[in-house]
Design a protein around this motif. Structure first.
Motif, mmCIF file in Angstrom:
data_model
loop_
_atom_site.group_PDB
_atom_site.id
_atom_site.type_symbol
_atom_site.label_atom_id
_atom_site.label_comp_id
_atom_site.label_asym_id
_atom_site.label_seq_id
_atom_site.Cartn_x
_atom_site.Cartn_y
_atom_site.Cartn_z
ATOM 1 N N CYS A 57 -13.903 70.415 -77.080
ATOM 2 C CA CYS A 57 -13.149 69.186 -77.554
ATOM 3 C C CYS A 57 -11.516 69.558 -77.691
ATOM 4 O O CYS A 57 -11.523 70.650 -78.329
ATOM 5 C CB CYS A 57 -13.868 69.045 -79.167
ATOM 6 N N ASN A 59 -9.764 68.559 -79.964
ATOM 7 C CA ASN A 59 -9.243 68.444 -81.253
ATOM 8 C C ASN A 59 -9.737 69.644 -81.929
ATOM 9 O O ASN A 59 -9.001 70.697 -82.702
ATOM 10 C CB ASN A 59 -9.775 67.471 -81.932
ATOM 11 N N CYS A 60 -11.079 69.967 -81.990
ATOM 12 C CA CYS A 60 -11.669 71.004 -82.722
ATOM 13 C C CYS A 60 -12.054 72.340 -81.912
ATOM 14 O O CYS A 60 -12.286 73.319 -82.563
ATOM 15 C CB CYS A 60 -12.529 70.437 -83.660
ATOM 16 N N ASN A 62 -15.062 72.401 -80.485
ATOM 17 C CA ASN A 62 -16.486 72.493 -80.062
ATOM 18 C C ASN A 62 -16.805 71.942 -78.806
ATOM 19 O O ASN A 62 -15.822 71.811 -77.849
ATOM 20 C CB ASN A 62 -17.007 71.130 -80.983
ATOM 21 N N CYS A 69 -15.060 65.191 -79.305
ATOM 22 C CA CYS A 69 -16.326 65.491 -79.594
ATOM 23 C C CYS A 69 -17.000 64.114 -80.436
ATOM 24 O O CYS A 69 -16.187 63.639 -81.176
ATOM 25 C CB CYS A 69 -16.811 66.935 -80.037
ATOM 26 N N CYS A 72 -15.688 64.584 -84.307
ATOM 27 C CA CYS A 72 -14.147 64.175 -84.360
ATOM 28 C C CYS A 72 -14.055 62.922 -84.321
ATOM 29 O O CYS A 72 -13.202 62.271 -84.715
ATOM 30 C CB CYS A 72 -13.304 65.101 -83.427
#
Ligand SMILES: [Zn+2]
Length: 197
Positions: A57, A59-60, A62, A69, A72
């Motif tokens: 992901c 952003n995070c 994951n 994901c 998010c």
């Protein structure tokens, strides 16, 4: 060694999986072949699909099958709480316990002078961006109770000082213990009883 080359190859690959040695890999492969329609074919299909789509992901950190994901993308999880973990396995352990309703940030390791792992290698700049970007009000440091985990937690706390409420999981996470090895009840208790960092 009675199996043919293709089957031996599969056994060798399976034996590389965590928790499986050559003996259990051999048993697993035999089981798969006997359950070809029920297990082997669906497993091969599922593996092929994940091999083609799995990624981090953006952003995070994951593991996901899309650029961002599910967690998010879920607006209900934007409750101002951000849980910082070392590894995807830790995120999955937290999710398994079902007690945390916010979002996550996966560092991908811990700071280590010895191994030349600095903040840039750990997705820490991205973490700092997310605080204002996602209106984060509380950062929960769910890092392992190892020296490296705690050094990393203190570094992050220094960077975020005064910007957000900083907490950490309560006692209950064993020294050197990884979240992934804790049962769901212990994780829930440690989260509910979290304390100011
Ligand atoms: Zn994500």
């Amino acid at each position: 060694m009675s199996a043919n080359r293709e089957i031996e190859n599969l056994i060798e690959l399976m034996a590389k999986l965590p928790g499986l040695g050559p003996r259990s890999a051999r048993r697993a492969v035999l089981h798969l072949i006997r359950k070809r329609a029920l297990l082997l074919t669906p497993l091969a299909d599922a593996m092929q699909e994940v091999a083609a789509t799995a990624r981090e992901c953006l952003n995070c950190g994951n593991v996901a099958t899309s650029d961002i994901c599910d967690i998010c993308q879920d607006n209900r999880r934007a409750n101002g709480e951000l849980c910082v973990v070392e590894d995807v396995a830790d995120l999955w352990a937290m999710e398994r316990s079902g007690v945390f309703k916010g979002r996550y940030h996966v560092l991908g390791g811990t700071l280590s002078a010895l191994d030349a792992v600095g903040p840039e290698e750990l997705r820490i700049p991205k973490l700092l961006d997310r605080i204002p970007g996602e209106h984060v009000t509380e950062v929960i440091l769910a890092l392992n109770a190892t020296v490296e985990g705690q050094t990393t937690a203190h570094y992050i706390a220094d960077q975020l000082e005064g910007q957000v409420k900083l907490t950490s999981l309560a006692q209950g996470v064993p020294i050197g213990g990884e979240l992934d090895y804790l049962d769901d009840g212990t994780i829930s208790a440690a989260l509910r009883a979290r304390k100011e960092f």
